[in-house]
Design an enzyme around this catalytic site. Structure first.
Site, short mmCIF file in Angstrom:
data_model
loop_
_atom_site.label_atom_id
_atom_site.label_comp_id
_atom_site.label_asym_id
_atom_site.label_seq_id
_atom_site.Cartn_x
_atom_site.Cartn_y
_atom_site.Cartn_z
N HIS A 146 35.58 13.27 -41.22
CA HIS A 146 34.34 13.05 -41.96
C HIS A 146 34.51 12.27 -43.26
CE1 HIS A 146 32.14 16.68 -39.94
NE2 HIS A 146 32.74 15.89 -39.08
N ASP A 193 55.35 17.74 -57.92
CA ASP A 193 55.93 18.12 -59.21
C ASP A 193 56.98 19.19 -58.93
OD1 ASP A 193 54.54 20.47 -58.78
OD2 ASP A 193 53.35 20.37 -60.62
N CYS A 204 51.66 20.26 -55.57
CA CYS A 204 51.98 20.90 -56.84
C CYS A 204 51.86 22.40 -56.62
CB CYS A 204 51.10 20.37 -57.98
SG CYS A 204 49.33 20.67 -57.79
N HIS A 234 29.17 9.09 -41.27
CA HIS A 234 30.13 9.49 -42.30
C HIS A 234 30.50 8.30 -43.19
CE1 HIS A 234 30.30 13.28 -40.32
NE2 HIS A 234 30.64 12.70 -39.18
N THR A 256 49.22 24.53 -57.15
CA THR A 256 47.95 24.89 -56.50
C THR A 256 47.39 23.76 -55.64
OG1 THR A 256 46.76 23.98 -58.38
CG2 THR A 256 47.27 26.35 -58.46
#
Ligand code: RB5
Length: 321
Positions: free
Chosen positions: A271, A181, A238, A306, A240
């Site tokens: 994993h 963004d 973005c 996994h 955060t």
């Protein structure tokens, strides 16, 4: 050496997937004294595995390209201690036409105790999503198979897993989708510069300026492109990294990881087999972001236990948990 033989029709998708998946699981568990083969009832010798089966296993870090089809014959049947077919029709055909000890032959699903729907149906001619579903169905049964086999009997040859046992899609050229963004736009440009320098195959899905936009629009473009197989991996930025990660993880078959350190980037590939990376341009600088991208693109999935855990995540996603 205990010998397991998987059987399907053409030996180009279901039974080779079972053979290679089980070999990978056994290696992960350190079980060495089981030999695994696969064969087809109506096939010719020497055909390659179907491309979609190769892709479906590459996504788990398993290389199926070396597989060549084998026609089922009396020798393979006689050698096998356990014959596991993909469908009841395969099982009944063998019982009717070949000399086998009845107690040695089962469908894979019936052997592991899955009472309903005993068949693993042929994905031939269907989409990559169907191949993934078949792969996961086989993988679920194989996890049960490992528990069912008397493991103590096979532990004698336990060997240490080596780094070289991890192979896979990361050996081939990957196509990466990248999106951001307005808050992530500048960082996206830096990462794209790096892709250009390194000749990494990428597609920039926007945004194209610092004008305010909504992160879900870009999260969806990148995540949907990865889910449909148009791209191998996606990167989303973005402010955060959180909004991108929330939105991308709403798309089925996407496992998006928000990473702001190199350890997490490595671990989430090993994993969680994550196919989307998200980062926050207001949280870390471009230098660290590039290190994270390099590690995340290079690291491989460890498979084994996994994969069992990812299968459970996928069951949650399908509302089947
Ligand atoms: C935009 O201001 C910001 O909310 C967005 O970039 C992101 O951080 C959302 O999670």
């Amino acid at each position: 050496m205990f010998k397991i033989l998987f059987v399907c029709t053409g030996n180009t998708c279901r039974s080779p997937m079972a053979e290679f998946l089980l070999r990978d699981f056994l290696e992960e568990e350190g079980i060495a004294d089981i030999s695994i083969q696969s064969a087809g009832i109506s096939t010719m010798d020497g055909m390659e595995a179907s491309q979609k089966a190769v892709t479906a296993l590459q996504e788990l870090g398993i290389d199926l390209q070396s597989h060549r089809s084998k026609r089922l014959d009396g020798g393979l049947l006689a050698e096998a201690d356990l014959i596991l077919t993909m469908t009841r029709e395969h099982r009944d055909f063998i019982l009717k036409n070949r000399e086998v000890k009845e107690k040695n032959i089962y469908t894979l699903k019936e052997f592991v105790g899955l009472k309903d729907n005993k068949d693993i149906v042929d994905p031939y001619g269907r989409t990559i999503k169907d191949y993934r579903q078949t792969r996961d169905e086989i993988s679920d049964s194989l996890q049960k198979l490992i528990v069912k086999l008397d493991q103590s009997k096979f532990k004698a040859g336990k060997k240490e897993k080596t780094e070289n046992s991890i192979k896979g899609r990361d050996d081939k050229v990957m196509k990466v989708a990248i999106g951001a963004d307005h808050a992530g736009y500048e960082m996206k440009k830096e990462i794209i510069d790096y892709f250009r320098q390194e000749g990494i195959d990428y597609q920039d899905l926007g945004t194209d300026s610092e004008d305010s936009v909504d992160y879900p629009d870009f999260a969806y473009k990148v995540a949907a492109g990865v889910a449909t197989g148009d791209y191998d991996r996606g990167i989303l930025i973005c402010g955060t990294g959180i909004g991108m990660s929330i939105a991308a993880n709403k798309v089925k078959d996407v496992r998006a990881a928000l990473c702001h350190d190199v350890f997490s980037a490595r671990s989430t590939r090993n994993h969680n087999n994550t196919n989307v990376l998200t980062m926050g341009a207001r949280v870390i600088g471009n230098g660290l972001a590039l290190e994270i991208v390099k590690v995340w693109l290079a690291e491989k999935f460890d498979g084994g236990r996994h994969q069992r855990r990812i299968n459970k995540v996928q069951q949650i996603e399908r509302g089947e948990f």
